[in-house]
Design a protein around this motif. Structure first.
Motif, PDB file in Angstrom:
ATOM      1  N   GLU A  29       0.860  -1.181   0.000  1.00  0.00           N
ATOM      2  CA  GLU A  29       0.000   0.000   0.000  1.00  0.00           C
ATOM      3  C   GLU A  29       0.902   1.239   0.000  1.00  0.00           C
ATOM      4  O   GLU A  29       1.786   1.334   0.854  1.00  0.00           O
ATOM      5  CB  GLU A  29      -0.863   0.059   1.262  1.00  0.00           C
ATOM      6  N   ASP A  62      -1.527  -1.555  -3.929  1.00  0.00           N
ATOM      7  CA  ASP A  62      -2.902  -1.711  -3.476  1.00  0.00           C
ATOM      8  C   ASP A  62      -3.421  -0.307  -3.156  1.00  0.00           C
ATOM      9  O   ASP A  62      -3.060   0.277  -2.135  1.00  0.00           O
ATOM     10  CB  ASP A  62      -2.933  -2.617  -2.241  1.00  0.00           C
ATOM     11  N   VAL A  64      -6.698   0.366  -2.981  1.00  0.00           N
ATOM     12  CA  VAL A  64      -8.113   0.203  -2.642  1.00  0.00           C
ATOM     13  C   VAL A  64      -8.578   1.324  -1.715  1.00  0.00           C
ATOM     14  O   VAL A  64      -9.660   1.877  -1.879  1.00  0.00           O
ATOM     15  CB  VAL A  64      -8.346  -1.180  -1.989  1.00  0.00           C
ATOM     16  N   GLN A  65      -7.726   1.662  -0.760  1.00  0.00           N
ATOM     17  CA  GLN A  65      -8.116   2.690   0.207  1.00  0.00           C
ATOM     18  C   GLN A  65      -7.640   4.086  -0.216  1.00  0.00           C
ATOM     19  O   GLN A  65      -8.295   5.082   0.052  1.00  0.00           O
ATOM     20  CB  GLN A  65      -7.541   2.338   1.583  1.00  0.00           C
ATOM     21  N   ALA A  90     -10.849  -0.321  -5.326  1.00  0.00           N
ATOM     22  CA  ALA A  90     -12.206  -0.704  -4.890  1.00  0.00           C
ATOM     23  C   ALA A  90     -12.762   0.473  -4.092  1.00  0.00           C
ATOM     24  O   ALA A  90     -12.500   1.627  -4.435  1.00  0.00           O
ATOM     25  CB  ALA A  90     -12.190  -1.995  -4.082  1.00  0.00           C
ATOM     26  N   LYS A  91     -13.478   0.186  -3.033  1.00  0.00           N
ATOM     27  CA  LYS A  91     -14.022   1.200  -2.122  1.00  0.00           C
ATOM     28  C   LYS A  91     -14.614   2.407  -2.858  1.00  0.00           C
ATOM     29  O   LYS A  91     -15.737   2.344  -3.313  1.00  0.00           O
ATOM     30  CB  LYS A  91     -12.976   1.615  -1.089  1.00  0.00           C
TER      31      LYS A  91
HETATM   32  C1  LIG Z   1     -10.588  -2.543   2.141  1.00  0.00           C
HETATM   33  C2  LIG Z   1      -9.274  -2.910   1.587  1.00  0.00           C
HETATM   34  C3  LIG Z   1      -9.108  -4.067   0.797  1.00  0.00           C
HETATM   35  C4  LIG Z   1     -10.221  -5.040   0.538  1.00  0.00           C
HETATM   36  O1  LIG Z   1     -11.053  -4.562  -0.476  1.00  0.00           O
HETATM   37  P1  LIG Z   1     -12.297  -5.463  -0.908  1.00  0.00           P
HETATM   38  O2  LIG Z   1     -13.017  -4.627  -1.906  1.00  0.00           O
HETATM   39  O3  LIG Z   1     -13.083  -5.720   0.336  1.00  0.00           O
HETATM   40  O4  LIG Z   1     -11.722  -6.704  -1.487  1.00  0.00           O
HETATM   41  C5  LIG Z   1      -7.876  -4.303   0.221  1.00  0.00           C
HETATM   42  N1  LIG Z   1      -6.846  -3.462   0.415  1.00  0.00           N
HETATM   43  C6  LIG Z   1      -6.963  -2.349   1.162  1.00  0.00           C
HETATM   44  C7  LIG Z   1      -5.775  -1.432   1.310  1.00  0.00           C
HETATM   45  C8  LIG Z   1      -8.172  -2.030   1.779  1.00  0.00           C
HETATM   46  O5  LIG Z   1      -8.276  -0.930   2.523  1.00  0.00           O
END
Ligand SMILES: *Cc1c(COP(=O)(O)O)cnc(C)c1O
Length: 226
Positions: A29, A62, A64-65, A90-91
């Protein structure tokens, strides 16, 4: 056989010694979220890119956040200028509807054929429409810039309290002396929802549309509780 090795964050030597020609990928991350909002140093991310290039491993961020404006840039990778081979998202991508995505360079995406990476509802029209609407709103309402500005304001106001503050944009970690969970509970009693990611750490990730008045209220409540 697949195996994963975990190494300490922001520690270039540990990463270097864990990666070999047998390593498929390094995933990290750019700002650790659940662990308590720890940004990677630019030097560390540049070193990670170099270590991967030298060993033939791919570099995965990553996001996602951190993605979609959270850190005051569209993607946290922009702070360092380091380009990953793959980015996971994601998110915020669909403004709260469930969606995830993986972006890659053309080099990597050539490894996938249609259907290789399937998911029953993946690419469904409802969440795709929500994602387009969210991304348009983030762009049209200048929310990335706003994240940077409000994040600076939030960090400045928090730094008046007896705490230690870190983070990028509207992704802020606050180390306090006392028990973070009891601060979260006390804040909830006062109508403010906080999140703790460690015994002594609060994580503040307000919506990108947060106002200065709302930030003032949150900082006042935290100050009162402390
Ligand atoms: C929330 C999160 C995930 C998981 O995402 P999903 O959509 O639930 O698979 C992965 N990596 C990070 C850094 C997150 O904050």
């Amino acid at each position: 056989l697949s195996e994963a090795t975990f190494v300490p964050y922001n520690d270039t030597e540990s990463l270097k010694s864990a990666v070999s020609r047998r390593t498929a990928a390094v995933i990290l991350e750019p700002v650790q979220g659940e662990a308590g909002v720890y940004p990677a140093s630019n030097e560390y991310l540049r070193a990670a890119r170099e270590i991967c290039d030298d060993s033939g491993a791919i570099l995965i961020f990553d996001e996602v956040q951190t993605g979609f404006g959270r850190t005051g840039r569209w993607f946290a990778k922009e702070h360092s200028g380091v380009m990953p081979d793959i980015m996971t998202l994601a998110k915020a991508i669909a403004g709260g509807l469930p969606m995830g995505a993986m972006l890659s360079t053309e080099n990597i995406s050539g490894c996938f054929q249609r259907g290789d990476h399937a998911s029953t509802f993946g690419g469904g029209p409802l969440v795709c429409a929500a994602a387009l609407a969210s991304i348009s709103a983030i762009r049209d309402e200048n929310l990335v810039r706003r994240s940077e500005e409000m994040g600076s304001y939030l960090k400045r106001e928090l730094s008046r309290l007896p705490v230690s503050v870190r983070g990028l944009g509207l992704m802020v970690g606050v180390d306090i002396k006392g028990d973070a969970r009891s601060v979260v509970d006390a804040a909830r009693e006062r109508g403010v929802l906080l999140n703790s990611t460690g015994e002594h750490t609060l994580r503040l990730v307000p919506p990108l549309v947060v106002t200065k008045d709302e930030i003032d209220r949150v900082v006042n409540v935290i100050g009162e509780i402390l």
